[in-house]
Design a protein around this motif. Structure first.
Motif, PDB file in Angstrom:
ATOM      1  N   GLN A 136     -16.150 -23.033  21.132  1.00 12.65           N
ATOM      2  CA  GLN A 136     -16.813 -22.297  20.062  1.00 12.65           C
ATOM      3  C   GLN A 136     -15.809 -21.510  19.216  1.00 12.65           C
ATOM      4  OE1 GLN A 136     -19.940 -22.837  19.424  1.00 12.65           O
ATOM      5  NE2 GLN A 136     -20.008 -21.443  17.669  1.00 12.65           N
ATOM      6  N   GLU A 137     -14.854 -20.869  19.881  1.00 13.88           N
ATOM      7  CA  GLU A 137     -13.844 -20.085  19.162  1.00 13.88           C
ATOM      8  C   GLU A 137     -12.986 -20.993  18.289  1.00 13.88           C
ATOM      9  OE1 GLU A 137     -10.398 -16.704  20.092  1.00 13.88           O
ATOM     10  OE2 GLU A 137     -11.287 -17.870  21.736  1.00 13.88           O
ATOM     11  N   ASN A 138     -12.613 -22.145  18.813  1.00 14.58           N
ATOM     12  CA  ASN A 138     -11.805 -23.097  18.039  1.00 14.58           C
ATOM     13  C   ASN A 138     -12.566 -23.615  16.829  1.00 14.58           C
ATOM     14  OD1 ASN A 138      -9.244 -23.304  19.361  1.00 14.58           O
ATOM     15  ND2 ASN A 138     -10.262 -24.330  21.081  1.00 14.58           N
ATOM     16  N   LEU A 139     -13.862 -23.888  17.006  1.00 12.33           N
ATOM     17  CA  LEU A 139     -14.671 -24.392  15.888  1.00 12.33           C
ATOM     18  C   LEU A 139     -14.786 -23.349  14.776  1.00 12.33           C
ATOM     19  CD1 LEU A 139     -17.559 -26.238  17.803  1.00 12.33           C
ATOM     20  CD2 LEU A 139     -15.744 -27.288  16.430  1.00 12.33           C
ATOM     21  N   ILE A 140     -14.970 -22.096  15.165  1.00 11.43           N
ATOM     22  CA  ILE A 140     -15.094 -21.018  14.180  1.00 11.43           C
ATOM     23  C   ILE A 140     -13.782 -20.853  13.416  1.00 11.43           C
ATOM     24  CG2 ILE A 140     -15.363 -18.518  13.898  1.00 11.43           C
ATOM     25  CD1 ILE A 140     -17.343 -18.629  16.279  1.00 11.43           C
ATOM     26  N   LEU A 141     -12.680 -20.809  14.151  1.00 12.91           N
ATOM     27  CA  LEU A 141     -11.364 -20.634  13.516  1.00 12.91           C
ATOM     28  C   LEU A 141     -11.000 -21.813  12.619  1.00 12.91           C
ATOM     29  CD1 LEU A 141      -9.320 -19.136  16.507  1.00 12.91           C
ATOM     30  CD2 LEU A 141      -9.976 -17.960  14.393  1.00 12.91           C
ATOM     31  N   PHE A 142     -11.317 -23.018  13.078  1.00 11.94           N
ATOM     32  CA  PHE A 142     -10.989 -24.209  12.288  1.00 11.94           C
ATOM     33  C   PHE A 142     -11.805 -24.239  10.999  1.00 11.94           C
ATOM     34  CE2 PHE A 142     -10.973 -29.019  11.744  1.00 11.94           C
ATOM     35  CZ  PHE A 142      -9.659 -29.059  11.316  1.00 11.94           C
TER      36      PHE A 142
ATOM     37  N   ALA B 218      -8.428 -30.413  21.385  1.00 18.72           N
ATOM     38  CA  ALA B 218      -7.697 -29.804  20.272  1.00 18.72           C
ATOM     39  C   ALA B 218      -8.006 -28.313  20.241  1.00 18.72           C
ATOM     40  CB  ALA B 218      -8.072 -30.460  18.945  1.00 18.72           C
ATOM     41  N   TYR B 219      -7.054 -27.541  19.755  1.00 18.53           N
ATOM     42  CA  TYR B 219      -7.239 -26.075  19.698  1.00 18.53           C
ATOM     43  C   TYR B 219      -6.497 -25.503  18.491  1.00 18.53           C
ATOM     44  CZ  TYR B 219      -2.547 -25.917  21.813  1.00 18.53           C
ATOM     45  OH  TYR B 219      -1.207 -26.079  22.078  1.00 18.53           O
ATOM     46  N   VAL B 220      -6.949 -24.339  18.053  1.00 17.74           N
ATOM     47  CA  VAL B 220      -6.308 -23.655  16.940  1.00 17.74           C
ATOM     48  C   VAL B 220      -5.157 -22.812  17.462  1.00 17.74           C
ATOM     49  CG1 VAL B 220      -6.598 -21.951  15.089  1.00 17.74           C
ATOM     50  CG2 VAL B 220      -8.398 -23.630  15.534  1.00 17.74           C
ATOM     51  N   GLU B 221      -4.001 -23.018  16.870  1.00 12.28           N
ATOM     52  CA  GLU B 221      -2.749 -22.373  17.303  1.00 12.28           C
ATOM     53  C   GLU B 221      -2.376 -21.240  16.345  1.00 12.28           C
ATOM     54  OE1 GLU B 221      -0.436 -21.214  19.237  1.00 12.28           O
ATOM     55  OE2 GLU B 221       0.271 -23.198  19.918  1.00 12.28           O
ATOM     56  N   GLU B 222      -1.884 -20.137  16.928  1.00 14.93           N
ATOM     57  CA  GLU B 222      -1.421 -19.013  16.113  1.00 14.93           C
ATOM     58  C   GLU B 222       0.085 -18.810  16.194  1.00 14.93           C
ATOM     59  OE1 GLU B 222      -3.687 -15.317  16.022  1.00 14.93           O
ATOM     60  OE2 GLU B 222      -5.335 -16.355  17.049  1.00 14.93           O
ATOM     61  N   LEU B 223       0.763 -19.565  17.053  1.00  8.83           N
ATOM     62  CA  LEU B 223       2.222 -19.466  17.103  1.00  8.83           C
ATOM     63  C   LEU B 223       2.815 -19.958  15.784  1.00  8.83           C
ATOM     64  CD1 LEU B 223       3.033 -20.890  20.673  1.00  8.83           C
ATOM     65  CD2 LEU B 223       3.036 -18.481  19.976  1.00  8.83           C
ATOM     66  N   ASN B 224       3.948 -19.360  15.371  1.00  8.05           N
ATOM     67  CA  ASN B 224       4.603 -19.840  14.158  1.00  8.05           C
ATOM     68  C   ASN B 224       5.423 -21.089  14.454  1.00  8.05           C
ATOM     69  OD1 ASN B 224       7.115 -19.001  15.253  1.00  8.05           O
ATOM     70  ND2 ASN B 224       6.813 -16.925  14.441  1.00  8.05           N
ATOM     71  N   LYS B 225       5.967 -21.699  13.416  1.00  8.28           N
ATOM     72  CA  LYS B 225       6.704 -22.960  13.577  1.00  8.28           C
ATOM     73  C   LYS B 225       7.857 -22.835  14.562  1.00  8.28           C
ATOM     74  CE  LYS B 225       5.870 -25.216   9.125  1.00  8.28           C
ATOM     75  NZ  LYS B 225       6.527 -25.741   7.879  1.00  8.28           N
ATOM     76  N   THR B 226       8.575 -21.732  14.477  1.00 13.66           N
ATOM     77  CA  THR B 226       9.737 -21.521  15.352  1.00 13.66           C
ATOM     78  C   THR B 226       9.323 -21.474  16.813  1.00 13.66           C
ATOM     79  OG1 THR B 226      10.841 -20.269  13.600  1.00 13.66           O
ATOM     80  CG2 THR B 226      11.711 -20.021  15.834  1.00 13.66           C
ATOM     81  N   ASP B 227       8.246 -20.752  17.099  1.00 15.09           N
ATOM     82  CA  ASP B 227       7.786 -20.632  18.493  1.00 15.09           C
ATOM     83  C   ASP B 227       7.179 -21.932  19.006  1.00 15.09           C
ATOM     84  OD1 ASP B 227       8.655 -18.041  18.798  1.00 15.09           O
ATOM     85  OD2 ASP B 227       6.757 -17.144  18.154  1.00 15.09           O
TER      86      ASP B 227
ATOM     87  N   ASN C 174       2.960 -24.161  27.907  1.00 17.64           N
ATOM     88  CA  ASN C 174       1.650 -24.068  27.270  1.00 17.64           C
ATOM     89  C   ASN C 174       1.567 -22.871  26.327  1.00 17.64           C
ATOM     90  OD1 ASN C 174       0.724 -26.311  28.593  1.00 17.64           O
ATOM     91  ND2 ASN C 174      -0.459 -25.184  30.125  1.00 17.64           N
ATOM     92  N   SER C 175       0.931 -23.068  25.195  1.00 20.94           N
ATOM     93  CA  SER C 175       0.710 -21.987  24.247  1.00 20.94           C
ATOM     94  C   SER C 175      -0.296 -20.986  24.829  1.00 20.94           C
ATOM     95  CB  SER C 175       0.166 -22.558  22.933  1.00 20.94           C
ATOM     96  OG  SER C 175      -0.373 -21.533  22.133  1.00 20.94           O
ATOM     97  N   PRO C 176      -0.129 -19.698  24.518  1.00 17.71           N
ATOM     98  CA  PRO C 176      -1.111 -18.699  24.983  1.00 17.71           C
ATOM     99  C   PRO C 176      -2.491 -18.894  24.351  1.00 17.71           C
ATOM    100  CG  PRO C 176       0.481 -17.705  23.472  1.00 17.71           C
ATOM    101  CD  PRO C 176       0.991 -19.063  23.798  1.00 17.71           C
ATOM    102  N   TYR C 177      -2.567 -19.726  23.315  1.00 21.35           N
ATOM    103  CA  TYR C 177      -3.833 -19.968  22.629  1.00 21.35           C
ATOM    104  C   TYR C 177      -4.441 -21.318  23.021  1.00 21.35           C
ATOM    105  CZ  TYR C 177      -1.785 -16.260  19.829  1.00 21.35           C
ATOM    106  OH  TYR C 177      -1.206 -15.092  19.435  1.00 21.35           O
ATOM    107  N   ARG C 178      -3.843 -21.945  24.010  1.00 21.57           N
ATOM    108  CA  ARG C 178      -4.242 -23.317  24.381  1.00 21.57           C
ATOM    109  C   ARG C 178      -5.641 -23.373  25.007  1.00 21.57           C
ATOM    110  NH1 ARG C 178      -3.117 -27.746  28.153  1.00 21.57           N
ATOM    111  NH2 ARG C 178      -2.138 -29.472  26.995  1.00 21.57           N
ATOM    112  N   ASN C 179      -6.052 -22.307  25.641  1.00 28.97           N
ATOM    113  CA  ASN C 179      -7.320 -22.339  26.380  1.00 28.97           C
ATOM    114  C   ASN C 179      -8.441 -21.579  25.691  1.00 28.97           C
ATOM    115  OD1 ASN C 179      -6.337 -23.945  28.548  1.00 28.97           O
ATOM    116  ND2 ASN C 179      -5.281 -22.148  29.360  1.00 28.97           N
ATOM    117  N   ARG C 180      -8.407 -21.531  24.371  1.00 30.69           N
ATOM    118  CA  ARG C 180      -9.532 -20.962  23.638  1.00 30.69           C
ATOM    119  C   ARG C 180     -10.800 -21.754  23.975  1.00 30.69           C
ATOM    120  NH1 ARG C 180      -7.822 -17.730  19.223  1.00 30.69           N
ATOM    121  NH2 ARG C 180      -5.791 -18.246  18.300  1.00 30.69           N
TER     122      ARG C 180
END
Length: 549
Positions: A150-156, A118-127, A141-147
């Motif tokens: 640690q980065e995903n845990l902090i953002l979540f 699982a990863y934190v996504e920054e794309l909006n609904k439309t994208d 693939n989303s540009p944020y898919r390979n966070r």
């Protein structure tokens, strides 16, 4: 010897599971989202889940899918509970909520992040929708898919603390953007919502999506058979994926799908019903023209008729539209056996019998039910001033017409034969009254032997009270309004009509258990008085589908 009714395929699945494990405890659940009232489609699901649990000595939970505080309200929760109880069902233990498990679900989301699933996504609904692709085109693939984990845990965690604007970030599962199942192309698991929740208040700023929450709640409650409609068929792939990746140790539930209920001339979409309410087409979720459980109850439908209907339509995987006449036949059959008969005139025309004397004015004994002598009789006044239906009189002789014709005879039901001699009209050429003569049975016995004379219903002026009759027809003029983008275009302006007429005065003092059959008109449900006038809802006509005149 009676043939046994064929079991539906869900029952066969349950039987098979019990053969494999006779000690297995069957557990089902009814999981409504509290964002509106229950409708006839929900009744099908309620009957299925509760009856399977009852049939195999299992249990059925009531669990509110309360994962979107923007749309959910306590009033809907209370209405849903009331409808389930009214239908005759009792859920297992206390009412459950998906929100009961939010703490555990959050930890499960963390677990997926830690497993790089699982990863934190920054794309909006439309994208997100654009990147997901189509049935013919794989996703990107989303540009944020390979966070990093640690980065995903902090953002979540920051999402959980409410440190990002609503809708700016979400948590997505990392599955396969080229999967033939679009549902598996990195579905959203959590989103940010800054609204007060009816159970958890402002404890949470992130809320799980249905697909993530549902399978986990089912597993926590040890549901054995998770039953849903065919629209969730592809979602089963995600259901299994989540449970597998979370490594639940106990036996996980299995999802099975069946066809949803589509009823002609009807909408059950909560969004579309809300549109009708917002546009003041209907008076609310309880409007008697809606096929919500509350609407049907207000109209006069019984819990038995709805349960019978759900049993008759059965459980299959075949998508089809059920004729509304099937539902009507269920209530009609029940009311035909139990409803006392009365006379009512909805479109009155006055009749004066000119040759009646005081000694001819009398009370007649009339049966309360033609097939049930135990329901007794009542006294109905026969006098010189009566009312009949406008449709039961014609100035001209019409072939095949069985009503009262000028210069011809007709029989008043349970009473005497009369003949129309003259019509009195006002200056606008509207009929004021019909002058008739009547034939006594002693003097004109031969006339009563004529089987070709038509029979009409009637009511004496001095044996009646004014009443309002609320007549309902379909809300839409098209058979499949759910398929139409603009449902308001197909609204039937004659879906609700009030007729002011007369009904037997005996009704004022009666406390009938449910409904009346008004002779030759239909079955009616007595409502609360309005401005001191009796009000009746027509539940259903006597035979075929009706259209208001």
């Amino acid at each position: 010897m009676k043939k046994k009714r064929n079991s539906n395929f869900i029952i066969n699945i349950v039987k098979k599971s019990l053969i494999q494990n006779s000690k297995k405890k069957i557990k089902t659940r009814f999981p409504p989202e509290p964002n509106g009232y229950l409708h006839i489609g929900h009744a099908k699901s309620i009957c299925l889940n509760f009856n399977i649990a009852k049939k195999y000595n299992g249990i059925c939970n009531l669990r509110f899918d309360d994962t979107n505080p923007n749309k959910e309200k306590i009033k809907y929760i209370n209405a849903i509970k009331k409808d389930i109880r009214w239908l005759g069902y009792k859920w297992n233990g206390k009412t459950k909520y998906t929100s009961n498990y939010f703490d555990k679900m959050y930890k499960y989301a963390i677990k997926l992040i830690e497993k790089k699933l699982a990863y934190v996504e920054e794309l909006n609904k439309t994208d997100i929708k654009k990147y997901r692709g189509t049935l013919k085109k794989p996703g990107i693939n989303s540009p944020y898919r390979n966070r990093t984990v640690q980065e995903n845990l902090i953002l979540f965690n920051k999402m959980k603390l409410g440190m990002f604007p609503e809708g700016s970030l979400c948590l997505r599962a990392k599955i396969d953007m080229s999967s033939p199942y679009i549902i598996l192309r990195d579905p959203v698991l959590y989103r940010i919502i800054f609204s007060k929740h009816h159970q958890t208040n402002y404890k949470w700023y992130i809320y799980p999506m249905y697909d993530f929450a549902h399978c986990i709640a089912d597993t926590i409650e040890k549901i054995t058979h998770s039953l849903c409609t065919l629209e969730f068929q592809d979602n089963r792939q995600l259901y299994k994926w989540i449970l597998k990746k979370l490594n639940f140790k106990n036996k996980t539930p299995k999802q099975y799908e069946y066809s949803k209920l589509n009823l002609e001339y009807t909408i059950v979409s909560k969004r579309k019903i809300q549109k009708l309410i917002d546009n003041k087409i209907v008076k609310g979720w309880k409007d008697s023209r809606l096929y919500t459980i509350s609407g049907l109850r207000n109209r006069g439908y019984t819990k038995k008729s709805i349960n019978t209907f759900c049993q008759k339509i059965g459980i299959t995987k075949q998508q089809n539209t059920i004729e509304i006449s099937l539902l009507e036949s269920c209530i009609r059959k029940e009311l035909n056996m139990n409803s006392p008969r009365r006379m009512a005139i909805l479109n009155p025309i006055k009749v004066i019998i000119t040759n009646i004397s005081r000694k001819d004015i009398k009370y007649l004994n009339i049966p309360n039910h033609p097939q049930k002598k135990e329901m007794g009789t009542r006294k109905v006044l026969f006098s010189n001033k009566i009312y009949i239906e406008k449709k039961d009189f014609s100035e001209k002789n019409i072939t095949g017409y069985r009503g009262l014709i000028l210069g011809k005879r007709v029989r008043l039901k349970y009473s005497y034969i009369i003949k129309a001699n003259k019509i009195l009209k006002d200056k606008n050429n509207q009929i004021i009254c019909i002058l008739c003569t009547y034939y006594s049975k002693k003097k004109y016995n031969n006339i009563y032997k004529d089987k070709n004379i038509g029979i009409i219903h009637w009511i004496a002026k001095n044996n009646s009270i004014v009443a309002d009759f609320q007549l309902f027809d379909t809300l839409f003029t098209t058979k499949n309004p759910e398929k139409e983008k603009n449902i308001l275009k197909f609204y039937n302006p004659k879906s609700f009509i009030i007729k002011r007429g007369y009904v037997e005065s005996i009704i004022q003092k009666e406390k009938i258990k449910h409904a009346y059959q008004f002779e030759r008109i239909g079955y009616f449900y007595k409502r609360k008085k309005r401005k001191n006038i009796e009000v009746f809802n027509r539940i259903v006509s006597l035979k075929k589908r009706y259209k208001n005149n």
